[in-house]
Design an enzyme around this catalytic site. Structure first.
Site, PDB file in Angstrom:
ATOM      1  N   GLY A   1       3.217   7.423   2.195  1.00 58.07           N
ATOM      2  CA  GLY A   1       4.179   6.722   1.367  1.00 58.07           C
ATOM      3  C   GLY A   1       4.628   7.480   0.135  1.00 58.07           C
ATOM      4  O   GLY A   1       5.808   7.463  -0.221  1.00 58.07           O
TER       5      GLY A   1
ATOM      6  N   SER B   1      -6.144  37.392   8.903  1.00 55.23           N
ATOM      7  CA  SER B   1      -6.458  38.779   9.241  1.00 55.23           C
ATOM      8  C   SER B   1      -6.488  38.985  10.751  1.00 55.23           C
ATOM      9  O   SER B   1      -6.653  38.029  11.523  1.00 55.23           O
ATOM     10  CB  SER B   1      -7.818  39.161   8.659  1.00 55.23           C
ATOM     11  OG  SER B   1      -8.858  38.463   9.328  1.00 55.23           O
TER      12      SER B   1
ATOM     13  N   GLY C   1       0.828  -1.196   0.000  1.00 52.91           N
ATOM     14  CA  GLY C   1       0.000   0.000   0.000  1.00 52.91           C
ATOM     15  C   GLY C   1       0.861   1.243   0.000  1.00 52.91           C
ATOM     16  O   GLY C   1       1.968   1.259  -0.552  1.00 52.91           O
TER      17      GLY C   1
ATOM     18  N   GLU D   1      -5.253  10.488  16.191  1.00 54.05           N
ATOM     19  CA  GLU D   1      -6.264  10.165  15.182  1.00 54.05           C
ATOM     20  C   GLU D   1      -7.678  10.371  15.715  1.00 54.05           C
ATOM     21  O   GLU D   1      -8.534  10.949  15.039  1.00 54.05           O
ATOM     22  CB  GLU D   1      -6.102   8.713  14.735  1.00 54.05           C
ATOM     23  CG  GLU D   1      -4.852   8.431  13.925  1.00 54.05           C
ATOM     24  CD  GLU D   1      -4.610   6.948  13.724  1.00 54.05           C
ATOM     25  OE1 GLU D   1      -3.726   6.614  12.911  1.00 54.05           O
ATOM     26  OE2 GLU D   1      -5.283   6.117  14.368  1.00 54.05           O
TER      27      GLU D   1
ATOM     28  N   HIS E   1       4.015   0.425  12.473  1.00 56.36           N
ATOM     29  CA  HIS E   1       3.138   0.937  13.528  1.00 56.36           C
ATOM     30  C   HIS E   1       3.098  -0.121  14.620  1.00 56.36           C
ATOM     31  O   HIS E   1       3.123  -1.319  14.333  1.00 56.36           O
ATOM     32  CB  HIS E   1       1.744   1.205  12.953  1.00 56.36           C
ATOM     33  CG  HIS E   1       0.725   1.682  13.935  1.00 56.36           C
ATOM     34  ND1 HIS E   1       1.017   2.587  14.930  1.00 56.36           N
ATOM     35  CD2 HIS E   1      -0.599   1.385  14.080  1.00 56.36           C
ATOM     36  CE1 HIS E   1      -0.084   2.831  15.627  1.00 56.36           C
ATOM     37  NE2 HIS E   1      -1.069   2.107  15.140  1.00 56.36           N
TER      38      HIS E   1
ATOM     39  N   SER F   1      -2.523  -5.709  -6.335  1.00 55.18           N
ATOM     40  CA  SER F   1      -1.254  -4.977  -6.361  1.00 55.18           C
ATOM     41  C   SER F   1      -0.131  -5.752  -7.042  1.00 55.18           C
ATOM     42  O   SER F   1       0.912  -5.177  -7.365  1.00 55.18           O
ATOM     43  CB  SER F   1      -0.818  -4.626  -4.931  1.00 55.18           C
ATOM     44  OG  SER F   1      -1.740  -3.757  -4.318  1.00 55.18           O
TER      45      SER F   1
ATOM     46  N   LYS G   1      -0.829 -11.752  -1.195  1.00 50.46           N
ATOM     47  CA  LYS G   1      -1.633 -12.944  -1.434  1.00 50.46           C
ATOM     48  C   LYS G   1      -1.808 -13.185  -2.930  1.00 50.46           C
ATOM     49  O   LYS G   1      -1.792 -12.250  -3.732  1.00 50.46           O
ATOM     50  CB  LYS G   1      -3.006 -12.788  -0.779  1.00 50.46           C
ATOM     51  CG  LYS G   1      -2.971 -12.781   0.736  1.00 50.46           C
ATOM     52  CD  LYS G   1      -4.379 -12.648   1.298  1.00 50.46           C
ATOM     53  CE  LYS G   1      -4.355 -12.660   2.826  1.00 50.46           C
ATOM     54  NZ  LYS G   1      -5.724 -12.524   3.395  1.00 50.46           N
TER      55      LYS G   1
ATOM     56  N   GLU H   1     -12.026  25.672   3.502  1.00 52.41           N
ATOM     57  CA  GLU H   1     -10.950  26.565   3.934  1.00 52.41           C
ATOM     58  C   GLU H   1     -10.085  25.960   5.036  1.00 52.41           C
ATOM     59  O   GLU H   1      -9.041  26.518   5.384  1.00 52.41           O
ATOM     60  CB  GLU H   1     -11.528  27.909   4.375  1.00 52.41           C
ATOM     61  CG  GLU H   1     -12.156  28.681   3.215  1.00 52.41           C
ATOM     62  CD  GLU H   1     -12.559  30.097   3.586  1.00 52.41           C
ATOM     63  OE1 GLU H   1     -12.083  30.601   4.626  1.00 52.41           O
ATOM     64  OE2 GLU H   1     -13.344  30.696   2.837  1.00 52.41           O
TER      65      GLU H   1
END
Length: 337
Positions: free
Chosen positions: A135, A253, A27, A196, A109, A54, A49, A232
């Site tokens: 990535g 501003s 990924g 997160e 992770h 991919s 797999k 924004e």
């Protein structure tokens, strides 16, 4: 407490060049790690797999690909970059049976290791190399001769060479060009989940939706509400990303700055912080991960229902219409081979 930092001169690239690295997953991070390792002179194979969508991409980019089990059998460093919720199953079925004493098991992770969903054998080094960027950015910076800062941690070190190996790996993907910070699996995992849930994803999403709803309920057009609270937002976040809170306030501003100082603490108050502490405790004691695992084992029913509800929110309807007018958004990210 100052964290320990490492740079190019602190890492020996030849260490990882003398190993065989299997990257499980292709990924966002998987493609960046695999290609940069290859370009740094490291033997690398990708584990996917049979039937993975991919696989053709991996082959087109000149990398060897095989099943996770075969890659784990071949490699002596296995980097697990599959989705968090798939890692425990892949580890149990494909990786663990093929680990050998002296091998190293790396992660991007720390969730599965920290919360005990993956329990590596004692004779295997366990470390983490976690770039602090997506990535495509990791790969682009590497190709440009630069790098993205990384976190490294060593959870298990039977031979005493875990940190040197992790730093060598980080150097091979460009991390030591920018700087590598030493941490722990615990700290990386818990801070990542907290960020997160309370700010980056959960907190920001709910703040945006609440602001949108208040304006629409007060009679303002949904299109204007969308522009003011969602569209924004990127402008403001980019300023903070580039130069912190001071850069953001310097760039807006005086009216926006004054109003932000006065009204911000009324939106995010002491009660909000206390609820954030509750969420942190639920992360630390494993309550959140227990819920995550239970939902995965139940077929992701809660996740799918929450996704459905989110997709039906009015801000998503008006947002789709407005983004169709913007030629510069919704373009695919170009990967650098």
């Amino acid at each position: 407490m100052a964290l320990e930092m490492f740079y190019d001169d602190d890492a020996d690239l030849s260490i990882i060049q003398g190993r065989k690295v299997g990257v499980i997953g292709y990924g966002s991070q998987g493609h960046a790690h695999s290609l940069s390792l290859r370009d740094s002179g490291v033997q690398v194979r990708v584990g996917l797999k049979q039937g993975s969508r991919s696989r053709p991409k991996v082959e087109e980019q000149g990398l060897d690909v095989d099943t996770p089990a075969e890659v784990a059998k071949w490699a002596d460093v296995v980097m697990v970059l599959a989705p968090d919720t798939a890692q425990a199953e892949i580890f149990a079925g494909d990786i663990e049976p093929n680990l050998k004493p002296g091998d190293a098991l790396f992660f991007g992770h720390g969730l599965n290791v920290h919360f005990g969903l993956i329990k590596p054998p004692a004779d295997v080094a366990v470390a983490m190399v976690a770039p602090k960027g997506p990535g495509h950015l990791v790969r682009r910076q590497f190709v440009d001769g630069k790098g993205v800062p990384c976190l490294v941690a060593v959870e298990q070190d039977p031979r005493g060479d875990g940190l040197a190996l992790a730093l060598s790996y980080a150097k091979a993907i460009g991390g030591t060009r920018a700087g590598v910070i030493k941490t722990t699996f615990k700290d990386e995992t818990e801070t990542d989940l907290f960020g997160e849930q309370t700010v980056l994803c959960g907190g920001t999403e709910e703040l945006v939706k609440a602001g949108f709803e208040v304006m629409v309920e007060a009679g303002y057009p949904a299109e204007l509400a969308y522009f003011e609270v969602l569209h924004e937002l990127k402008l403001i976040v980019d300023l903070m990303y580039e130069g912190g809170l001071a850069r953001m306030y310097y760039s807006v501003s005086d009216t926006a700055e004054f109003g932000g100082y006065l009204s911000g603490p009324r939106v995010i108050d002491a009660g909000t912080k206390e609820r954030m502490r509750d969420i942190l405790r639920e992360i630390q004691d494993g309550s959140f991960v227990h819920k995550l695992v239970a939902d995965v084992e139940g077929g992701n029913k809660q996740l799918e229902e929450l996704r459905r509800q989110n997709a039906e929110h009015p801000i998503e309807v008006v947002g789709k219409k407005l983004r169709d007018l913007m030629s510069w958004v919704d373009r695919p990210i170009t990967e650098t081979a």
